[in-house]
Design a protein around this motif. Structure first.
Motif, PDB file in Angstrom:
ATOM      1  N   PHE A 223       4.794  -7.527  -0.732  1.00 51.59           N
ATOM      2  CA  PHE A 223       5.093  -7.862   0.655  1.00 51.59           C
ATOM      3  C   PHE A 223       6.207  -6.935   1.130  1.00 51.59           C
ATOM      4  CE2 PHE A 223       7.575 -10.739   3.637  1.00 51.59           C
ATOM      5  CZ  PHE A 223       6.751 -10.486   4.706  1.00 51.59           C
ATOM      6  N   VAL A 224       5.877  -6.080   2.098  1.00 54.45           N
ATOM      7  CA  VAL A 224       6.884  -5.149   2.619  1.00 54.45           C
ATOM      8  C   VAL A 224       7.156  -5.386   4.098  1.00 54.45           C
ATOM      9  CG1 VAL A 224       6.458  -3.365   0.890  1.00 54.45           C
ATOM     10  CG2 VAL A 224       5.128  -3.372   3.009  1.00 54.45           C
ATOM     11  N   GLY A 225       6.623  -6.484   4.654  1.00 48.35           N
ATOM     12  CA  GLY A 225       7.041  -6.863   5.991  1.00 48.35           C
ATOM     13  C   GLY A 225       5.939  -7.117   6.984  1.00 48.35           C
ATOM     14  N   ARG A 226       4.878  -6.304   6.977  1.00 51.35           N
ATOM     15  CA  ARG A 226       3.845  -6.467   8.008  1.00 51.35           C
ATOM     16  C   ARG A 226       2.692  -7.305   7.504  1.00 51.35           C
ATOM     17  NH1 ARG A 226       1.174  -1.225  10.525  1.00 51.35           N
ATOM     18  NH2 ARG A 226       3.025  -1.249  11.855  1.00 51.35           N
ATOM     19  N   GLY A 227       2.064  -6.877   6.430  1.00 49.85           N
ATOM     20  CA  GLY A 227       0.913  -7.609   5.907  1.00 49.85           C
ATOM     21  C   GLY A 227       1.331  -9.016   5.523  1.00 49.85           C
ATOM     22  N   GLU A 228       0.691  -9.999   6.137  1.00 53.80           N
ATOM     23  CA  GLU A 228       1.135 -11.361   5.925  1.00 53.80           C
ATOM     24  C   GLU A 228       0.568 -11.921   4.626  1.00 53.80           C
ATOM     25  OE1 GLU A 228       0.583 -13.238   9.763  1.00 53.80           O
ATOM     26  OE2 GLU A 228       2.161 -12.011  10.650  1.00 53.80           O
ATOM     27  N   PHE A 229       0.001 -13.100   4.603  1.00 56.99           N
ATOM     28  CA  PHE A 229      -0.046 -13.801   3.339  1.00 56.99           C
ATOM     29  C   PHE A 229      -1.444 -14.242   2.925  1.00 56.99           C
ATOM     30  CE2 PHE A 229       3.865 -14.605   5.735  1.00 56.99           C
ATOM     31  CZ  PHE A 229       4.716 -13.826   4.975  1.00 56.99           C
ATOM     32  N   ALA A 230      -1.658 -14.265   1.635  1.00 50.84           N
ATOM     33  CA  ALA A 230      -2.810 -14.911   1.025  1.00 50.84           C
ATOM     34  C   ALA A 230      -2.255 -16.079   0.226  1.00 50.84           C
ATOM     35  CB  ALA A 230      -3.562 -13.934   0.121  1.00 50.84           C
ATOM     36  N   LEU A 231      -2.693 -17.291   0.525  1.00 52.58           N
ATOM     37  CA  LEU A 231      -2.043 -18.478  -0.024  1.00 52.58           C
ATOM     38  C   LEU A 231      -3.066 -19.505  -0.493  1.00 52.58           C
ATOM     39  CD1 LEU A 231       0.657 -18.715   2.765  1.00 52.58           C
ATOM     40  CD2 LEU A 231       1.083 -18.080   0.388  1.00 52.58           C
ATOM     41  N   THR A 232      -2.606 -20.361  -1.412  1.00 49.36           N
ATOM     42  CA  THR A 232      -3.457 -21.341  -2.073  1.00 49.36           C
ATOM     43  C   THR A 232      -3.254 -22.725  -1.457  1.00 49.36           C
ATOM     44  OG1 THR A 232      -3.230 -20.081  -4.131  1.00 49.36           O
ATOM     45  CG2 THR A 232      -4.018 -22.337  -4.320  1.00 49.36           C
ATOM     46  N   PHE A 233      -4.342 -23.438  -1.226  1.00 48.82           N
ATOM     47  CA  PHE A 233      -4.242 -24.789  -0.688  1.00 48.82           C
ATOM     48  C   PHE A 233      -3.661 -25.754  -1.723  1.00 48.82           C
ATOM     49  CE2 PHE A 233      -7.686 -23.317   2.208  1.00 48.82           C
ATOM     50  CZ  PHE A 233      -7.066 -23.639   3.403  1.00 48.82           C
ATOM     51  N   TRP A 434      -6.684  -8.055   5.283  1.00 49.40           N
ATOM     52  CA  TRP A 434      -7.457  -7.933   6.524  1.00 49.40           C
ATOM     53  C   TRP A 434      -6.736  -8.682   7.641  1.00 49.40           C
ATOM     54  CZ3 TRP A 434     -10.514 -10.111   2.291  1.00 49.40           C
ATOM     55  CH2 TRP A 434     -11.175  -9.125   1.552  1.00 49.40           C
ATOM     56  N   SER A 435      -5.789  -8.031   8.279  1.00 52.16           N
ATOM     57  CA  SER A 435      -5.029  -8.689   9.357  1.00 52.16           C
ATOM     58  C   SER A 435      -5.945  -9.178  10.473  1.00 52.16           C
ATOM     59  CB  SER A 435      -3.996  -7.727   9.929  1.00 52.16           C
ATOM     60  OG  SER A 435      -2.985  -7.463   9.000  1.00 52.16           O
ATOM     61  N   GLU A 479      -7.219   4.135  13.362  1.00 49.42           N
ATOM     62  CA  GLU A 479      -7.835   3.766  12.092  1.00 49.42           C
ATOM     63  C   GLU A 479      -8.898   2.713  12.380  1.00 49.42           C
ATOM     64  OE1 GLU A 479      -3.627   4.776  11.812  1.00 49.42           O
ATOM     65  OE2 GLU A 479      -4.530   2.933  12.565  1.00 49.42           O
ATOM     66  N   PRO A 480      -9.885   2.576  11.493  1.00 48.33           N
ATOM     67  CA  PRO A 480     -10.850   1.480  11.668  1.00 48.33           C
ATOM     68  C   PRO A 480     -10.154   0.127  11.590  1.00 48.33           C
ATOM     69  CG  PRO A 480     -11.658   3.110  10.092  1.00 48.33           C
ATOM     70  CD  PRO A 480     -10.222   3.447  10.358  1.00 48.33           C
ATOM     71  N   ILE A 481     -10.736  -0.871  12.215  1.00 44.75           N
ATOM     72  CA  ILE A 481     -10.220  -2.233  12.081  1.00 44.75           C
ATOM     73  C   ILE A 481     -10.156  -2.622  10.607  1.00 44.75           C
ATOM     74  CG2 ILE A 481     -10.770  -4.656  12.525  1.00 44.75           C
ATOM     75  CD1 ILE A 481     -11.930  -3.806  15.216  1.00 44.75           C
ATOM     76  N   MET A 482     -11.130  -2.175   9.841  1.00 47.39           N
ATOM     77  CA  MET A 482     -11.191  -2.492   8.410  1.00 47.39           C
ATOM     78  C   MET A 482     -10.210  -1.617   7.626  1.00 47.39           C
ATOM     79  SD  MET A 482     -13.313  -5.003   7.748  1.00 47.39           S
ATOM     80  CE  MET A 482     -13.793  -4.739   6.050  1.00 47.39           C
ATOM     81  N   THR A 483      -8.925  -1.738   7.980  1.00 51.91           N
ATOM     82  CA  THR A 483      -7.868  -0.967   7.342  1.00 51.91           C
ATOM     83  C   THR A 483      -6.763  -1.918   6.904  1.00 51.91           C
ATOM     84  OG1 THR A 483      -8.325   0.983   8.701  1.00 51.91           O
ATOM     85  CG2 THR A 483      -6.159   0.876   7.697  1.00 51.91           C
ATOM     86  N   ASN A 484      -6.158  -1.659   5.752  1.00 53.14           N
ATOM     87  CA  ASN A 484      -5.064  -2.488   5.263  1.00 53.14           C
ATOM     88  C   ASN A 484      -3.916  -2.535   6.262  1.00 53.14           C
ATOM     89  OD1 ASN A 484      -2.317  -2.686   3.672  1.00 53.14           O
ATOM     90  ND2 ASN A 484      -3.860  -3.669   2.402  1.00 53.14           N
ATOM     91  N   SER A 485      -3.280  -3.684   6.361  1.00 54.60           N
ATOM     92  CA  SER A 485      -2.232  -3.911   7.361  1.00 54.60           C
ATOM     93  C   SER A 485      -1.146  -2.849   7.347  1.00 54.60           C
ATOM     94  CB  SER A 485      -1.581  -5.276   7.121  1.00 54.60           C
ATOM     95  OG  SER A 485      -2.523  -6.304   7.155  1.00 54.60           O
TER      96      SER A 485
END
Length: 767
Positions: A223-233, A434-435, A479-485
């Motif tokens: 996590f470097v600030g922009r790409g947010e989170f993948a989290l577990t329920f 995938w933001s 960049e394409p939408i399909m680009t890392n945050s």
């Protein structure tokens, strides 16, 4: 028989290859279907996901702005794999001294540098980031861990078998940072110098379990600030200890209102739970203003429970006003609530909770009934989302006046952040990778909700023509939408606006509202409380609608080409049903027109008599022959032709139809449907809609003939600005030209969430 009557042309450029790949299927670009994720886009019969339950006790220190916490995690391994270790996210370490965030941020010296800019270069000497005090098993034994920047690996004493669970505890502390400073970020505190109080927005505040999934294993990208989170329920039981006069708003349901609320607040709270037409103020501004001056020294513990959430956030301050109202959602009643400092009034008291309630109704109608018991908006000069709670901006001037721009900005951001409860808090996509799957889908929903709030709401994103400035950008800035945050230059347009616009184009122009809405709701309901990927979204939208959209995903999501379709030529034809006399008369008229030019005019004077006119010996048969006279042969041929026509052919010949042959050139590269408006000489008009598949055999130039009973005056391509065409000047026949205008202005700027722009309210008060 066809007679050419008129036309307009422009030069066309040809590609060496007329047919490339725009209409090929996405198949090889998508993950192969399997028992976990089907080819239809639905979860497979063996779909699984992990679960992580939390018990947390945390204490806020209002004297030195820090927290300390203890948590117990119960991790359920529902995967078919044995796990040797677990990965945990330490997001607070983004602000630690050895963080990669400032190291990888580009910087430069400008002729004028603010202190904030210099501080961002020097970074800071603040003691931020987690201090992990212990990680232990339930017998009290230390568990080995390895901290890798913002991630921590927990090495289990023995592998966690498929279908089993493990429990462990963690103790930790960290210092809360000033989110209003150059460090910024989503969580932190804001200090109010006038009354000496702090407002805390506590997010990313506890070590959170990373996602382990069937499609990528552990998601442990830094996590470097922009790409947010993948989290577990999981399910949460959280005890929050704060100064006794603080108000706390949180994910989940308050379990001990009798212990933490005053008797008056408790009565108002119970009233609010039965009030559906307007917010009930539970802690008033007058009460808050008294508390701001007293500052209690004792403490209270607030207890909240939340089920099936992927995260947990809260706010705390003695400055917080609190209001709430009930909203019916299916068979449930949801509490829509707002927390805000007096500095946010009168805007927030009037609008915030009403906007929360509207958002729940609008989003639920298009997805699923909101399943959580509360939805909260907190004013924090910010904009960030968590389950059941979000932080938003929108602060008027000190005198209580505000610009219309800040009011609409506040309403828009509340809709957006509350809307994130649906994407990604419930439809739980991986934001770090995938933001667009949360920001783009949510911005699209925000656009629809804004227009339902106010018919004239000035939505910034969603309508096709508003993405045009971004689509006109130089290729190296796209960049394409399909680009890392983390790899996107123009993040807002790319992750928010372009996918939202694409969905709106699908809904309005390509699929139609009924089919789109059905498919979108199907995707939302299939993936409630699950982890979808882009493949699942693309496949579900096609599966549920019965429309092949691979060409659209390929161009709009995987490419950077813009839409620029030019109406190149228009040729007008009519069926030739003239009698011999009419035909000869038209030929004579055309001949006379052809033979009328300047030299002939001058020669009548300069050459009074020609040789043939003067000498009969130079004349022959053709001197008296009239090629424009109707002969018996002409009459006979015409009668024979008419006698040989069938009744249907005679009807067609005498129909008077006008045939217009239109040629289109794809200059931008992105194929789109052709929406063509024909405006007639009698003042009427109609619209033809041609699917994008017309380009399938030639992606650069196509032609189409239209038969019209009326005579066309002019033609407009994309008349309703549906396709995000970046050059509308070539959308007309005949061409239309308008002057471009510019204005002289003095630019100004202000902090996010502070009233800006024209403020007629302030001017009116001065009069």
């Amino acid at each position: 028989m066809l007679l050419f009557l008129g036309g307009f042309s422009a030069m066309a450029q040809w590609s060496e290859q007329n047919h490339a790949e725009r209409f090929e299927q996405l198949g090889p670009m998508l993950r192969s279907p399997n028992v976990y994720r089907t080819a239809s886009g639905a979860p497979g019969h063996m779909y699984w996901q992990q679960k992580a339950d939390h018990e947390i006790e945390v204490e806020l220190n209002d004297d030195n702005q820090s927290i300390k916490g203890w948590q117990k995690v119960t991790y359920f391994n529902n995967s078919p794999d044995d796990l040797k270790c677990l990965w945990i996210q330490l997001d607070q370490n983004e602000r630690a001294k050895d963080s990669n965030t400032p190291k990888i941020a580009e910087s430069k010296i400008n002729p004028r540098m603010s202190m904030r800019q210099l501080e961002s270069i020097l970074w800071h000497d603040l003691d931020l980031g987690y201090k992990i005090l212990s990680v232990k098993d339930m017998s009290g034994n230390d568990i080995p861990v390895t901290i890798v920047k913002t991630m921590m690996r927990v090495d289990l004493p023995q592998p966690l078998k498929a279908g089993e669970k493990t429990e462990f505890t963690m103790d930790w502390t960290f210092n809360i940072h000033d989110r209003m400073s150059f460090i910024g970020g989503r969580p932190g505190y804001e200090f109010f110098e006038k009354d000496g109080n702090y407002l805390y927005t506590m997010a990313e505040w506890f070590p959170r379990m990373a996602v382990y999934s069937d499609f990528e294993g552990w998601q442990h990208k830094q996590f470097v600030g922009r790409g947010e989170f993948a989290l577990t329920f999981g399910d949460y039981k959280v005890k929050i200890t704060v100064p006794a006069d603080h108000m706390v708003g949180s994910t989940g349901v308050l379990q001990n209102p009798e212990q933490v609320l005053s008797s008056a607040e408790l009565d108002r709270w119970n009233t609010a739970k039965k009030t559906f037409d307007k917010p009930v103020i539970i802690r008033t501004q007058a009460e808050v203003e008294r508390l701001e001056k007293q500052k209690a020294k004792d403490k209270k513990t607030w207890e909240f429970h939340a089920e099936n959430v992927r995260d947990f956030a809260w706010t705390s301050s003695r400055k917080l006003i609190w209001d709430a109202m009930a909203v019916k959602q299916g068979g449930n009643e949801v509490m829509a609530m707002s927390y805000y400092a007096k500095e946010a009034n009168p805007l927030w008291e009037q609008y915030s909770t009403r906007v929360v309630a509207h958002t729940l109704k609008s989003y639920s109608a298009r997805t699923f009934d909101y399943p959580y018991p509360v939805a909260i908006s907190v004013e924090a000069s910010n904009g960030m989302e968590y389950p059941m709670i979000c932080f938003n901006y929108g602060r008027p001037d000190a005198d209580g006046t505000y610009s219309e721009a800040i009011k609409n900005g506040m309403i828009g951001v509340i809709i957006h952040e509350v809307g994130h409860n649906y994407f990604p808090m419930i439809v739980n996509s991986d934001e770090r990778q995938w933001s667009w799957m949360d920001e783009g889908l949510n911005t699209f929903m925000q656009y629809l909700a804004e227009q339902e709030w106010d018919r004239n709401f000035p939505s910034r994103r969603g309508a096709a023509h508003k993405i045009v400035p971004y689509m006109r950008s130089e290729k190296h800035l796209l960049e394409p939408i399909m680009t890392n945050s983390e790899n996107i230059i123009q993040f807002g347009p790319n992750a928010y606006a372009k996918p939202a616009t694409g969905l709106n184009i699908l809904r309005e122009t390509i699929m139609g509202r009924e089919l789109f809405d059905h498919a979108y709701k199907e995707y939302s309901q299939r993936w409630m409380f699950k982890h979808p990927t882009p493949d699942d979204f693309f496949r579900t939208m096609e599966d549920a609608s019965g429309i092949d959209l691979d060409w659209f995903w390929r161009g709009w999501f995987y490419g950077t080409d813009p839409v620029d379709i030019s109406l190149e030529t228009v040729n007008w034809y009519k069926l030739d049903n003239r009698t011999p006399a009419e035909k000869k008369a038209d030929e004579k008229k055309a001949f006379d027109r052809e033979e009328t030019y300047v030299s002939k005019t001058y020669n009548l004077k300069d050459t009074p008599v020609t040789v043939v006119e003067a000498d009969p010996a130079t004349r022959d048969f053709y001197y008296t022959y009239n090629p424009f006279a109707v002969t018996p042969d002409d009459e006979s041929a015409y009668k024979e032709f008419m006698a040989g026509l069938s009744p249907k052919e005679k009807e067609m010949l005498n129909s008077g139809l006008n045939f217009y042959e239109l040629k289109f050139r794809n200059i931008g590269g992105l194929v789109m449907p052709l929406i063509i408006q024909f405006n007639y000489t009698d003042g009427t008009s109609d619209v033809e809609r041609i699917p994008a598949e017309i380009w399938r055999l030639n992606e650069w130039e196509v032609s189409k003939v239209f038969a019209k009973k009326k005579e066309v005056k002019n033609i407009v391509l994309d008349p309703f600005r549906e396709t995000a065409d970046i050059d509308e000047s070539n959308n007309y026949w005949p061409r239309q030209f308008e002057p471009s205008r510019f204005e002289l202005f003095k630019g100004t700027g202000g902090a996010r969430g502070v009233s800006s722009g024209d403020n007629p309210m302030k001017k009116a008060r001065r009069k």
